[in-house]
Design an enzyme around this catalytic site. Structure first.
Site, short mmCIF file in Angstrom:
data_model
loop_
_atom_site.label_atom_id
_atom_site.label_comp_id
_atom_site.label_asym_id
_atom_site.label_seq_id
_atom_site.Cartn_x
_atom_site.Cartn_y
_atom_site.Cartn_z
N CYS A 1 0.79 -1.22 0.00
CA CYS A 1 0.00 0.00 0.00
C CYS A 1 0.82 1.26 0.00
O CYS A 1 1.80 1.34 -0.69
CB CYS A 1 -1.02 -0.07 1.08
SG CYS A 1 -2.43 -0.72 0.25
N ARG B 1 -5.25 2.83 -4.07
CA ARG B 1 -4.67 1.49 -3.95
C ARG B 1 -5.40 0.64 -2.92
O ARG B 1 -5.16 -0.56 -2.83
CB ARG B 1 -3.19 1.61 -3.55
CG ARG B 1 -2.35 2.33 -4.60
CD ARG B 1 -1.06 2.82 -4.01
NE ARG B 1 -0.22 1.72 -3.60
CZ ARG B 1 0.89 1.36 -4.21
NH1 ARG B 1 1.27 2.00 -5.30
NH2 ARG B 1 1.61 0.37 -3.78
N TRP C 1 -2.34 -2.24 3.92
CA TRP C 1 -3.25 -3.23 3.34
C TRP C 1 -2.83 -4.56 3.96
O TRP C 1 -1.84 -5.16 3.56
CB TRP C 1 -3.11 -3.24 1.82
CG TRP C 1 -4.17 -4.04 1.16
CD1 TRP C 1 -5.45 -3.65 0.88
CD2 TRP C 1 -4.06 -5.39 0.69
NE1 TRP C 1 -6.13 -4.68 0.27
CE2 TRP C 1 -5.31 -5.74 0.13
CE3 TRP C 1 -3.04 -6.32 0.67
CZ2 TRP C 1 -5.55 -6.99 -0.41
CZ3 TRP C 1 -3.27 -7.56 0.13
CH2 TRP C 1 -4.53 -7.89 -0.41
N ASN D 1 5.94 -1.89 3.07
CA ASN D 1 5.02 -2.48 2.10
C ASN D 1 5.59 -3.82 1.70
O ASN D 1 6.78 -3.91 1.39
CB ASN D 1 4.91 -1.61 0.84
CG ASN D 1 4.00 -0.43 1.06
OD1 ASN D 1 3.38 -0.31 2.11
ND2 ASN D 1 3.93 0.43 0.07
N GLY D 2 4.75 -4.84 1.67
CA GLY D 2 5.20 -6.15 1.23
C GLY D 2 5.02 -7.20 2.31
O GLY D 2 4.22 -7.05 3.22
N GLU E 1 -14.04 -18.22 -17.87
CA GLU E 1 -13.49 -16.94 -17.40
C GLU E 1 -13.15 -16.04 -18.60
O GLU E 1 -13.38 -14.83 -18.55
CB GLU E 1 -12.25 -17.21 -16.52
CG GLU E 1 -11.51 -15.99 -16.02
CD GLU E 1 -12.35 -15.02 -15.17
OE1 GLU E 1 -13.48 -15.35 -14.81
OE2 GLU E 1 -11.84 -13.91 -14.91
N LYS F 1 -14.77 -12.36 -19.07
CA LYS F 1 -13.98 -11.13 -19.23
C LYS F 1 -14.46 -10.35 -20.44
O LYS F 1 -14.63 -9.13 -20.38
CB LYS F 1 -12.48 -11.43 -19.41
CG LYS F 1 -11.70 -11.82 -18.18
CD LYS F 1 -11.55 -10.76 -17.13
CE LYS F 1 -12.66 -10.71 -16.15
NZ LYS F 1 -12.82 -11.48 -15.02
N GLU G 1 -17.96 -8.81 -19.81
CA GLU G 1 -17.94 -7.74 -18.82
C GLU G 1 -17.46 -6.41 -19.41
O GLU G 1 -18.02 -5.37 -19.13
CB GLU G 1 -16.98 -8.09 -17.67
CG GLU G 1 -17.50 -9.09 -16.68
CD GLU G 1 -16.48 -9.39 -15.59
OE1 GLU G 1 -16.81 -9.24 -14.41
OE2 GLU G 1 -15.34 -9.78 -15.92
N HIS H 1 -23.32 -31.37 -29.04
CA HIS H 1 -24.65 -31.60 -28.47
C HIS H 1 -25.53 -30.35 -28.57
O HIS H 1 -26.52 -30.23 -27.86
CB HIS H 1 -24.54 -32.06 -27.02
CG HIS H 1 -23.75 -33.32 -26.88
ND1 HIS H 1 -24.21 -34.53 -27.34
CD2 HIS H 1 -22.51 -33.56 -26.38
CE1 HIS H 1 -23.29 -35.46 -27.10
NE2 HIS H 1 -22.25 -34.90 -26.53
N LYS I 1 -17.77 -3.19 -8.27
CA LYS I 1 -16.62 -4.01 -7.88
C LYS I 1 -16.96 -4.98 -6.75
O LYS I 1 -16.65 -6.15 -6.81
CB LYS I 1 -15.46 -3.09 -7.46
CG LYS I 1 -14.18 -3.83 -7.07
CD LYS I 1 -13.55 -4.52 -8.26
CE LYS I 1 -12.39 -5.41 -7.88
NZ LYS I 1 -12.07 -6.37 -8.95
N1 GLU Z 1 2.81 -7.22 5.59
C1 GLU Z 1 2.62 -5.98 6.21
C2 GLU Z 1 1.44 -5.99 7.15
O1 GLU Z 1 0.57 -6.80 7.09
C3 GLU Z 1 2.56 -4.81 5.23
C4 GLU Z 1 1.29 -4.74 4.46
C5 GLU Z 1 1.28 -3.62 3.40
O2 GLU Z 1 2.00 -3.78 2.39
O3 GLU Z 1 0.54 -2.64 3.57
O4 GLU Z 1 1.36 -5.18 8.01
#
Ligand code: GLU
Length: 651
Positions: A2, A27, A78, A104-105, A517, A521, A524, A540, A646
């Protein structure tokens, strides 16, 4: 995954960071926080404010307890590890409380590191993987301080426990913060973009990257850090895109770049000319195209940390279902809607093959009308975790005593809160209404679940597990290769077929849900009538539709090492011939190296080879791109197709 925004310069930092985070809101996120230092009254005071939910909640906290300063970092989280609560919101602190980290990650080896750090006396305040990073940096500073003390013959140990929001400063280490960051990040595996501040070393902000993006903005006497350009674009257009394996040290006099070993890197800023909206899409024309291209990362992040390449074991710590239940379970019922339902149909093949567990797949909106028989294991698949039909199916399952699992992209969402066990798809927020990366991440999650169930139920040997895990780990690279090799061809085909009135998509076995799918797509986003069909069903009925105007996309891949897959392929070839004999216009999705099929059809799109159960993740890419390019050609609103939403929160 995020938002990160950091700043050092003459300005009041709080409004600047909050505004930057707001520009990254598209995001998606579930909590927010900020750490600020450098106020005129107390330049070495480092303070933190955090709040669950939207940025407005953080702003309320900041109104009640204001912060002032001229450097700091902010984050919108996130959640991947731990619920979206205030305790889990970033910034996270070390045990002394004088150092903060935003991230992030995903830290893949966080459990192992957490155990090691706890054994060394560290105490943790959150459920996140991120908090490990703060403690690791502290650990490196401590190690250096001890080593220096040993050499000087003095004891310089300082570990003042401090969990307050305002932070007490203890003596500096013998290495600078950036060196401790470099040493710490070398101990991490996984994906990270981080920002670090320490009250012990004022007027400094350290950033490091391995995986998720991080950018450095160069202003006049002010410097910026962000996870993405839009967070700082309104302040400066001179941007350095931090490379994987780089560290940036931002001070009041400039920015220094090094690699993780400390070797200096010469970096020259690029002038960004994108407009702000374009910047949100990272230069892509649409969110959908950006998300299609994010699929390698979505699959990597969904499998990361859950499989061991050495042992072939799958680890799903949040499943919370006992081995004895899994061994005795007689059936599984999957309930989902739309694209997630297609993932469920593909998952059925994976689970039945690897775990020998019979699977029913229901439309969530239809589930209750079956008067379901109790005793199965329930599985809900949903991107948002808020889909009303899927919630209704879950409630029905729970009321009949069926334990439920959820595969979901949003931690803490309604369905994950009610489920007994969860596998999160770490695809990152999906903005385009037509789901793409969430789907491939769901397929990856289903494959890990199938393998896990196979292991727990004793149907998969260690050798088979290692083979599957190894092949799964190759999928992100194969997705990169597919994206690179098929995009131009799909754009070209779109020119030829954008005026079609109808479209058929065919496949057999696990490839049939991918045909469904592909059709969804196209429907949609381009509003062309499209149907997915099992290839063997054509004779058939639907063969009556075929004429020289009908495009038929046919999935005809094979895994030569798997006789069942080869047999399926051969039968599909016969079905293709039935279409071409009636002048239908076939676009075949085939495995690389398959030249036989090229003789039979008008167009062939090649994708990399893989074991059959993993092929769907690759097959869907050209179908997504074909739909995308056709929709663009027809002038449709790709990201917000008419009549669709969404997150579908009504039944
Ligand atoms: N893995 C981290 C968490 O859960 C970072 C999440 C993110 O990228 O916002 O806090």
């Amino acid at each position: 995954m995020c938002g990160i925004v950091g700043y050092i310069g003459p300005k009041e930092v709080v409004p600047l960071i909050v505004e930057g985070l707001r520009r990254l809101e598209y995001r998606g996120y579930d909590s927010a926080g900020i750490a600020v230092a450098g106020s005129a009254q107390n330049p070495s005071l480092l303070e933190v404010r955090r709040a669950p939910g939207k940025l407005g909640n953080l702003e309320k906290v900041l109104l009640e307890r204001p912060l002032h300063g001229t450097y700091g970092i902010g984050h919108t989280r996130w959640a991947t590890h731990g619920r979206p609560t205030e305790e889990n919101a970033h910034p996270h602190r070390d045990s002394s409380g004088s150092l903060v980290v935003v991230h992030n990650g995903i830290v893949e080896n966080y459990l192992l590191l957490k155990q090691q750090l706890m054994a060394r006396g560290h105490r943790f305040a959150s459920e996140t993987d991120t908090e490990i990073i703060a403690h690791l940096i502290e650990d490196e500073l401590e190690i250096a301080r001890h080593n220096a003390a040993d050499t000087n013959g003095t004891d310089a140990t300082t570990t003042a426990a401090n969990t307050a929001e305002a932070i007490v400063v203890s003596p500096p280490s013998s290495i600078p913060l950036e060196e401790a960051v470099r040493r710490a990040v070398k101990r991490l595996s996984g994906a990270f973009a981080i920002g670090v501040l320490s009250a012990r070393e004022p007027d400094k902000l350290v950033a490091a990257r391995s995986g998720p993006p991080a950018v450095i903005g160069i202003g006049e006497g002010e410097y910026f850090l962000a996870s993405d350009v839009p967070g700082i674009l309104h302040h400066t257009r001179d941007i350095v895109f931090l490379n994987d394996g780089e560290v940036a040290v931002l001070t009041r006099s400039g920015v220094l770049f090094t690699d993780f070993e400390g070797a200096p890197h010469q970096r020259t800023p690029q002038r960004i000319t994108w407009d702000p909206i374009q910047a949100e899409k990272a230069g892509y024309k649409h969110f959908m195209l950006k998300e299609i291209n994010e699929q390698p990362r979505a699959v990597r992040d969904t499998t990361l940390g859950r499989v061991s390449l050495d042992s072939g074991r799958v680890y799903l710590p949040d499943l919370h279902i006992s081995q004895s239940f899994l061994q005795q379970a007689a059936t599984m019922t999957i309930a989902a809607c739309g694209t997630s339902w297609h993932a469920g149909l593909a998952g059925k093949f994976m689970i039945e093959r690897l775990a020998r567990l019979p699977v029913d797949v229901d439309y969530a909106s239809e589930y209750r009308y079956r008067d379901p028989i109790p005793g199965a294991l329930g599985l809900l698949i949903t991107q948002s975790g808020e889909t009303a039909d899927t919630i209704a199916a879950q409630l029905e399952m729970i009321s009949k005593g069926t334990p439920t699992l959820a595969i979901c992209n949003v931690v803490g969402s309604a369905i994950t809160r009610k489920a007994q066990g969860v596998i999160t798809t770490n695809a990152g927020p999906e903005i385009g209404v037509a789901s793409t990366k969430a789907f491939t991440a769901q397929l990856a999650a289903l494959f890990t679940l199938a393998l896990y169930l196979g292991q727990e139920r004793g149907f998969v040997t260690e050798t088979q597990s290692r083979h599957y895990v190894d092949e799964l780990a190759r999928i992100p690279q194969k997705l990169e290769d597919t994206l690179r090799s098929v995009d131009d061809q799909c754009a070209h085909l779109a020119k030829e077929f954008s005026t079609a009135r109808d479209f058929l998509f065919l496949g057999r076995g696990i490839h049939y849900p991918i045909a469904l799918e592909g059709a969804l797509k196209l429907k949609e986003i381009s509003y062309i009538h499209a149907e997915g069909y099992p290839a063997g069903e054509m004779k058939h009925g639907p063969n009556a539709l075929i004429d020289e105007t009908l495009p038929v996309a046919c999935i005809a891949t094979k895994d030569p090492a798997d006789p069942a897959s080869v047999l399926k392929y051969e039968k599909t070839l016969s079905n293709i011939q039935e279409v071409t004999a009636r002048s239908g216009r076939v676009i075949a999705i085939a495995t690389e190296g398959d030249t036989e099929i090229q003789q039979l059809v008008e167009h062939t799109i090649h994708i990399p080879a893989a074991p059959e159960l993993l092929l769907p993740m690759l097959e869907v890419v050209p179908l997504q791109l074909l739909a995308y390019h056709i929709a663009v050609k027809r002038g449709c609103d790709v990201d917000q197709p008419r009549n669709l939403a969404k997150s579908v929160t009504v039944e």
